[in-house]
Design an enzyme around this catalytic site. Structure first.
Site, mmCIF file in Angstrom:
data_model
loop_
_atom_site.group_PDB
_atom_site.id
_atom_site.type_symbol
_atom_site.label_atom_id
_atom_site.label_comp_id
_atom_site.label_asym_id
_atom_site.label_seq_id
_atom_site.Cartn_x
_atom_site.Cartn_y
_atom_site.Cartn_z
ATOM 1 N N ASP A 118 0.823 -1.209 0.000
ATOM 2 C CA ASP A 118 0.000 0.000 0.000
ATOM 3 C C ASP A 118 0.864 1.271 0.000
ATOM 4 O OD1 ASP A 118 -2.790 0.967 0.362
ATOM 5 O OD2 ASP A 118 -2.007 1.802 2.229
ATOM 6 N N GLU A 135 1.726 -0.370 -4.799
ATOM 7 C CA GLU A 135 0.746 0.651 -5.183
ATOM 8 C C GLU A 135 1.496 1.985 -5.205
ATOM 9 O OE1 GLU A 135 -3.308 2.972 -3.960
ATOM 10 O OE2 GLU A 135 -1.732 2.584 -2.519
HETATM 11 C C1 NOJ Z 1 -4.525 2.917 -0.865
HETATM 12 C C2 NOJ Z 1 -5.634 1.933 -0.690
HETATM 13 O O1 NOJ Z 1 -5.910 1.311 -1.921
HETATM 14 C C3 NOJ Z 1 -6.808 2.700 -0.153
HETATM 15 O O2 NOJ Z 1 -7.969 1.933 -0.143
HETATM 16 C C4 NOJ Z 1 -6.446 3.201 1.223
HETATM 17 O O3 NOJ Z 1 -7.499 4.002 1.706
HETATM 18 C C5 NOJ Z 1 -5.176 4.043 1.189
HETATM 19 N N1 NOJ Z 1 -4.146 3.426 0.420
HETATM 20 C C6 NOJ Z 1 -4.639 4.273 2.568
HETATM 21 O O4 NOJ Z 1 -4.118 3.087 3.115
#
Ligand code: NOJ
Length: 468
Positions: free
Chosen positions: A144, A201
């Site tokens: 993440d 991500e």
């Molecule tokens: C990216 C995640 O995909 C999202 O759902 C989340 O709210 C944020 N990061 C914070 O962790």
């Protein structure tokens, strides 16, 4: 659950609402028995404010865990230490703690304090978290906001124009420190046998920047590239995205990713407006050069749910794409008892897994045939991509792979307009004799010679006839 799992209170356990560690162990074994790998979503940038580490950290300035998070004095005139904007609420990314008289940083909600990855104890503790799961046999992690973990040590203000537009800092945090930290994560993962993978991500909407997170083959194995997800159903714009991916990823030997929908964005079925387009988009997603990512429910053609104000649960406004899967045709669509946590997407009966499964002409079966077409073609899995000259409104490319004496090829043509288009010339550009329809987004003509004509919003995969 302030951010539905992205506010972790214990990195080494399973939230009881989902089950137990023993359940997870069984899941991993059962998946492996079926040739399926399991990645966990690992959230290294921040914890929950209920995590023991943060509870300790906020208890006193002298607490040994104080420096595990990012605490700063108020700015000289009072107020937050800098102008960074937090995601979702779009207010300051800092919250003042009355008891200890300092601000803590949270790039997301106030309940999600950022860890201080500048502290070696944090790095060591988080590496141990990775090992905890790798030891249990997981195959890797979706990491993440991985570009967020390293912060500029001087915490400079963001440009005023971005702040005025409420651009949240997590979408622009891009420092060398993160790259160094990611190389450390990679070393932990690479020390394990098998093909363990880090999928990052990288929520920077700039493909050049995203490509840098592959490092010299020593950072992420894969990074999400989101600009295509924000690209409308338009041939020139998609052509640009394909060229861009080729230009940025190929020269550095980085393997691209493609994703059209996820839990943070409006489903592409809804953004593109029609099922015909969603079917054609699936052909694109599963035949471009790279690793495709499917989001649960897109294979059923689910649209975003409409969420009445009294059912809203997500402060980030993302409930519509997180609505439950309708499993069966009849209410409660496989969700007995109190029912699901959010309303169903539109037409839950017609779009249910049960109905889609029973209808060979449904979008679910297009996805199944696409996966089978990929599995059957080394060119689609690993081959090079050459864009073809196509009429306005159409994107076409050839995927090919030569290995040993074998030469595998496919031609993909996607019509982005709601009118038929003649592509006879393009389907003859490949010099491989007559082409046969391997797959069509509407199922038309599969297994027969290609007519040279694409239907409205139709996509096809063609193969040389000698492979019939
Ligand atoms: C990216 C995640 O995909 C999202 O759902 C989340 O709210 C944020 N990061 C914070 O962790």
């Amino acid at each position: 659950m302030a951010d539905f799992g992205y506010d972790v209170a214990d990195y080494c356990d399973v939230d009881p609402i989902f089950g137990t560690l023993a359940d997870l162990d069984r899941l991993v074994v059962a998946a492996h028995d079926r040739g399926v790998r399991v990645l966990l979503d690992w959230v290294p940038n921040h914890t929950s404010d209920q995590h023991d580490w943060f509870v300790e950290s906020r208890s006193a300035r002298e607490n040994p865990k104080r420096d595990w998070y990012i605490w700063r004095d108020p700015a000289p005139g009072g107020g937050p230490p800098n102008n960074w904007v937090g995601a979702f609420l779009k207010g300051p990314a800092w919250t003042f703690d009355q008891a200890t008289g300092q601000y803590y940083l949270h790039l997301f909600l106030p309940q999600q304090p950022d860890l201080n990855w500048d502290n070696p104890e944090v790095v060591a503790a988080m590496h141990d978290v990775l090992r905890f799961w790798l030891d249990r046999g997981v195959d890797g992690f979706r990491v993440d906001v991985v570009h967020g973990i390293g912060k500029d040590a001087t915490f400079p203000d963001d440009p005023a124009d971005l702040v005025a537009r409420r651009v949240h800092h997590s979408s622009i945090n891009d420092t060398e420190v993160s790259h160094e930290l990611i190389r450390g994560l990679r070393r932990v993962v690479d020390a394990y046998p098998g093909d363990r993978v880090l999928v990052g991500e990288v929520y920077l909407l700039d493909t050049t920047k995203v490509a840098r997170y592959y490092g010299q083959g020593d950072e992420l194995h894969l990074a999400f590239n989101f600009p295509p997800l924000y690209t409308p159903w338009d041939a020139p714009q998609w052509r640009h995205r394909i060229v861009e991916a080729d230009t940025e990823f190929e020269p550095i030997d980085a393997w691209p990713t493609w994703v059209l929908s996820n839990h943070d964005n409006v489903r592409h079925r809804t953004r593109y407006g029609t099922e015909a387009r969603a079917r054609a988009a699936a052909v694109l997603l599963l035949t471009l050069r790279g690793t495709p990512f499917l989001y649960q429910g897109e294979e059923l053609g689910l649209e975003n749910a409409v969420i009445p104000p009294d059912r809203v649960v997500d402060p980030g406004g993302r409930d519509g794409s997180r609505a439950p899967i309708p499993w069966t045709r009849e209410p409660p669509h496989g969700w007995p008892g109190a029912g699901p946590w959010l309303p169903f997407p539109p037409q839950p009966g017609t779009n249910s897994a049960e109905v889609r499964r029973d209808d060979p002409a449904s979008i679910l079966h297009v996805y199944r045939r696409l996966l089978a077409a990929r599995a059957a073609s080394p060119a689609l899995q690993l081959g090079s991509l050459r864009l073809l000259d196509t009429p306005d409104g159409v994107v076409g490319y050839e995927r090919s792979l030569q290995s040993g004496g074998d030469d595998d090829r496919r031609v993909v043509l996607v019509n982005f307009v709601a009118e038929p288009v003649d592509v006879t010339e393009q389907s003859e550009q490949t010099e491989h004799g007559r082409l046969v329809v391997d797959l069509a987004s509407d199922g038309a003509g599969e297994g027969r010679p290609f007519s040279g004509r694409l239907g409205p919003d139709q996509a096809v995969i063609l193969r040389p006839s000698q492979l019939c």
